[in-house]
Design a protein around this motif. Sequence first.
Motif, PDB file in Angstrom:
ATOM      1  N   GLU A  47       5.576 -69.018  38.966  1.00  0.00           N
ATOM      2  CA  GLU A  47       6.348 -67.874  38.537  1.00  0.00           C
ATOM      3  C   GLU A  47       5.488 -66.653  38.282  1.00  0.00           C
ATOM      4  OE1 GLU A  47       8.570 -69.054  35.172  1.00  0.00           O
ATOM      5  OE2 GLU A  47       9.530 -70.770  36.174  1.00  0.00           O
ATOM      6  N   ARG A  48       4.176 -66.853  38.259  1.00  0.00           N
ATOM      7  CA  ARG A  48       3.281 -65.736  37.960  1.00  0.00           C
ATOM      8  C   ARG A  48       2.873 -65.044  39.254  1.00  0.00           C
ATOM      9  NH1 ARG A  48       1.002 -69.947  34.623  1.00  0.00           N
ATOM     10  NH2 ARG A  48       1.603 -69.617  32.455  1.00  0.00           N
ATOM     11  N   SER A  49       2.727 -63.755  39.198  1.00  0.00           N
ATOM     12  CA  SER A  49       2.314 -62.999  40.387  1.00  0.00           C
ATOM     13  C   SER A  49       0.865 -63.297  40.714  1.00  0.00           C
ATOM     14  CB  SER A  49       2.491 -61.502  40.133  1.00  0.00           C
ATOM     15  OG  SER A  49       1.648 -61.092  39.087  1.00  0.00           O
ATOM     16  N   GLN A  50       0.526 -63.235  41.980  1.00  0.00           N
ATOM     17  CA  GLN A  50      -0.840 -63.486  42.420  1.00  0.00           C
ATOM     18  C   GLN A  50      -1.505 -62.155  42.732  1.00  0.00           C
ATOM     19  OE1 GLN A  50      -2.155 -66.613  42.376  1.00  0.00           O
ATOM     20  NE2 GLN A  50      -0.178 -67.062  41.420  1.00  0.00           N
ATOM     21  N   ASP A  51      -2.525 -61.840  41.984  1.00  0.00           N
ATOM     22  CA  ASP A  51      -3.218 -60.563  42.136  1.00  0.00           C
ATOM     23  C   ASP A  51      -4.513 -60.800  42.902  1.00  0.00           C
ATOM     24  OD1 ASP A  51      -4.448 -58.037  39.770  1.00  0.00           O
ATOM     25  OD2 ASP A  51      -4.367 -58.086  41.965  1.00  0.00           O
ATOM     26  N   THR A  52      -4.533 -60.441  44.163  1.00  0.00           N
ATOM     27  CA  THR A  52      -5.732 -60.694  44.970  1.00  0.00           C
ATOM     28  C   THR A  52      -6.924 -59.902  44.473  1.00  0.00           C
ATOM     29  OG1 THR A  52      -5.075 -58.954  46.513  1.00  0.00           O
ATOM     30  CG2 THR A  52      -4.390 -61.221  47.038  1.00  0.00           C
ATOM     31  N   ALA A  53      -6.674 -58.782  43.792  1.00  0.00           N
ATOM     32  CA  ALA A  53      -7.786 -57.990  43.257  1.00  0.00           C
ATOM     33  C   ALA A  53      -8.565 -58.760  42.210  1.00  0.00           C
ATOM     34  CB  ALA A  53      -7.261 -56.683  42.657  1.00  0.00           C
ATOM     35  N   LEU A  54      -7.948 -59.809  41.682  1.00  0.00           N
ATOM     36  CA  LEU A  54      -8.627 -60.629  40.687  1.00  0.00           C
ATOM     37  C   LEU A  54      -9.851 -61.305  41.283  1.00  0.00           C
ATOM     38  CD1 LEU A  54      -8.724 -62.101  37.938  1.00  0.00           C
ATOM     39  CD2 LEU A  54      -7.138 -63.779  38.880  1.00  0.00           C
ATOM     40  N   ARG A  55      -9.805 -61.611  42.561  1.00  0.00           N
ATOM     41  CA  ARG A  55     -10.867 -62.396  43.188  1.00  0.00           C
ATOM     42  C   ARG A  55     -11.835 -61.566  44.014  1.00  0.00           C
ATOM     43  NH1 ARG A  55      -5.967 -64.149  43.716  1.00  0.00           N
ATOM     44  NH2 ARG A  55      -5.303 -66.083  42.687  1.00  0.00           N
ATOM     45  N   ASP A  56     -11.361 -60.479  44.575  1.00  0.00           N
ATOM     46  CA  ASP A  56     -12.160 -59.717  45.538  1.00  0.00           C
ATOM     47  C   ASP A  56     -13.324 -59.008  44.876  1.00  0.00           C
ATOM     48  OD1 ASP A  56     -10.364 -60.563  47.367  1.00  0.00           O
ATOM     49  OD2 ASP A  56      -9.276 -58.646  47.534  1.00  0.00           O
ATOM     50  N   ASP A  57     -14.531 -59.309  45.322  1.00  0.00           N
ATOM     51  CA  ASP A  57     -15.734 -58.580  44.902  1.00  0.00           C
ATOM     52  C   ASP A  57     -15.925 -58.554  43.396  1.00  0.00           C
ATOM     53  OD1 ASP A  57     -16.228 -57.968  47.596  1.00  0.00           O
ATOM     54  OD2 ASP A  57     -14.886 -56.232  47.470  1.00  0.00           O
ATOM     55  N   LYS A  58     -15.562 -59.626  42.723  1.00  0.00           N
ATOM     56  CA  LYS A  58     -15.732 -59.659  41.267  1.00  0.00           C
ATOM     57  C   LYS A  58     -16.619 -60.833  40.868  1.00  0.00           C
ATOM     58  CE  LYS A  58     -11.689 -57.361  39.264  1.00  0.00           C
ATOM     59  NZ  LYS A  58     -11.196 -56.662  40.444  1.00  0.00           N
ATOM     60  N   THR A  59     -17.479 -60.587  39.871  1.00  0.00           N
ATOM     61  CA  THR A  59     -18.257 -61.663  39.280  1.00  0.00           C
ATOM     62  C   THR A  59     -17.352 -62.487  38.373  1.00  0.00           C
ATOM     63  OG1 THR A  59     -18.880 -60.350  37.367  1.00  0.00           O
ATOM     64  CG2 THR A  59     -20.319 -60.213  39.305  1.00  0.00           C
ATOM     65  N   ALA A  60     -17.870 -63.625  37.937  1.00  0.00           N
ATOM     66  CA  ALA A  60     -17.094 -64.452  37.007  1.00  0.00           C
ATOM     67  C   ALA A  60     -16.771 -63.677  35.732  1.00  0.00           C
ATOM     68  CB  ALA A  60     -17.873 -65.722  36.671  1.00  0.00           C
ATOM     69  N   ALA A  61     -17.735 -62.890  35.250  1.00  0.00           N
ATOM     70  CA  ALA A  61     -17.511 -62.104  34.031  1.00  0.00           C
ATOM     71  C   ALA A  61     -16.416 -61.076  34.238  1.00  0.00           C
ATOM     72  CB  ALA A  61     -18.810 -61.428  33.606  1.00  0.00           C
ATOM     73  N   LYS A  62     -16.408 -60.433  35.407  1.00  0.00           N
ATOM     74  CA  LYS A  62     -15.380 -59.423  35.678  1.00  0.00           C
ATOM     75  C   LYS A  62     -14.005 -60.062  35.839  1.00  0.00           C
ATOM     76  CE  LYS A  62     -18.342 -55.877  37.733  1.00  0.00           C
ATOM     77  NZ  LYS A  62     -18.665 -55.091  38.957  1.00  0.00           N
ATOM     78  N   CYS A  63     -13.974 -61.260  36.429  1.00  0.00           N
ATOM     79  CA  CYS A  63     -12.696 -61.962  36.539  1.00  0.00           C
ATOM     80  C   CYS A  63     -12.140 -62.297  35.166  1.00  0.00           C
ATOM     81  CB  CYS A  63     -12.868 -63.229  37.365  1.00  0.00           C
ATOM     82  SG  CYS A  63     -13.093 -62.947  39.136  1.00  0.00           S
ATOM     83  N   LEU A  64     -13.033 -62.735  34.278  1.00  0.00           N
ATOM     84  CA  LEU A  64     -12.593 -63.054  32.923  1.00  0.00           C
ATOM     85  C   LEU A  64     -12.098 -61.799  32.218  1.00  0.00           C
ATOM     86  CD1 LEU A  64     -12.328 -65.222  30.754  1.00  0.00           C
ATOM     87  CD2 LEU A  64     -14.658 -64.740  30.059  1.00  0.00           C
ATOM     88  N   SER A  65     -12.799 -60.697  32.403  1.00  0.00           N
ATOM     89  CA  SER A  65     -12.374 -59.436  31.800  1.00  0.00           C
ATOM     90  C   SER A  65     -11.009 -59.018  32.316  1.00  0.00           C
ATOM     91  CB  SER A  65     -13.396 -58.329  32.093  1.00  0.00           C
ATOM     92  OG  SER A  65     -14.646 -58.639  31.543  1.00  0.00           O
ATOM     93  N   HIS A  66     -10.749 -59.322  33.594  1.00  0.00           N
ATOM     94  CA  HIS A  66      -9.467 -58.962  34.193  1.00  0.00           C
ATOM     95  C   HIS A  66      -8.304 -59.651  33.481  1.00  0.00           C
ATOM     96  CE1 HIS A  66      -6.667 -57.932  37.469  1.00  0.00           C
ATOM     97  NE2 HIS A  66      -6.194 -59.164  37.309  1.00  0.00           N
TER      98      HIS A  66
END
Length: 471
Positions: A47-66
């Motif tokens: 039911e949750r939207s999938q945000d591809t920007a979450l994965r593209d060109d991001k470090t693990a820290a940036k993904c967590l910040s997202h």
Amino acid sequence: MGGSNEKQSSTIPLNDDFDGLNNIIAIKIEGSIANGSSTAFSNNNEERSQDTALRDDKTAAKCLSHLYLSKEFSDIDLIFENDSSTIFPAHKVVLSMRSKVFADELNSSYGPITVLLIGVKPEIMQVVLRFIYTDNTELSSNIVISCLYAAKGFHLHGLEQKCWDFLEKTIDANNVCLRYNDAITYKLKHLEETCLSFIIANATNVLFTPGFLELPQASLLNVLKQAEMAADELDIFKAAMKWAEKNCETNSIPITGENMRNQLDEALFEIRFATIPIQELVNVVAPSEILTKEEMTILYRFHAIKKQAALEKNFCKLERTRGPIIIDLGQYDISAFDHCGKQKNYALEIECEFYDMTRDESVSSENQVEYNRNSKSLKLKSISGTFVESVRKIVVSNSILNDYEVVGNNITFQTPIEMCNGEIIQFIPGKPVAVKNLNGLSLECFKINQNGDVFSLVQFPATTETITFLK
């Protein structure tokens, strides 16, 4: 998976070992709670939207910040007591990794759950969550105490340290009394001591601030008890009178000497009336009618016979050891120093020799010398000189100090270092340096007499300029 689920809710106090927190901050969990060996697992990820920007060109820290305040993959809703309109999405795995409190209390929950936070406001929890997800904070003077309180409650030691750093760097004469009150209220002993030290060292500036007038009577009493207050006693008296007038107004009672005396209560005789010059006693203290005629007569008699008369126990005749002692080493003949030809592991060593010749009537004559020897008489506040740039470590009694700031050629201690008689402080450089000592002095010790106070500077480099003590 088969099994049974039971809808449960529970209220859990956080951090039982932190005084002042019990039963104030708590969480209440509503959702599927494990009950038995097997449970049903609810997964609403579809039911949750999938945000591809979450994965593209991001470090693990940036993904967590997202994921900070994002509904992406969230399985917890944080809600607040007395604020039903605010809901913060969060993630069990993130909260549990960062906070042992959440890990302990959420480990039996499955599927989406609701956590009711009791005792913490949304704006404070937003700062907490920002730290949990990003390691960053946005602190301000208005929220830092509450954030510190929450950090302790959730066992977030990194956030706690950021709050301490912010508090210590932003304390000033205008806010120190308010922070002192907060420290006492929330039982933050370290902050309480830091604020009190600041008030003592900067009393002249603190006494006439609006914050000083807001001190509770118990806090005022503790401040006035401090023998090291760096202020003139007449100013201390005037500030206490303003405090008493303010409290009379707050309690809607006439401003009279008797009423002000009642407001001050025990704090009145922490003012050292006997050390106020006779002229100010006559022109300032007597007209206030804060003291009785009998008490004023005792003070007049004490001054009339050159302060040799006995005083009733309510009065203290010892002057406060106020104000910094700044030793300007430029007045001494540096040519008197001669290269000793040795390599030492410190750039400067200071030994304190201080003998308070003022009689303390509570100490017997035979114990007076030992009392002087053991009392903590001085506090090292700062030291300046070109040698500072080489200092990499400061050691007192085999303990390494970290609570100091270096600006240019000046070292300032955030909390002045208390020095006992005979105690030694060493300033150690990155590598051994040649030092100078007084020629012909076998103890390699340079004694300075400053207004009757004796200091010993051992292995004293010619590049030292000033040393500041709070007596």
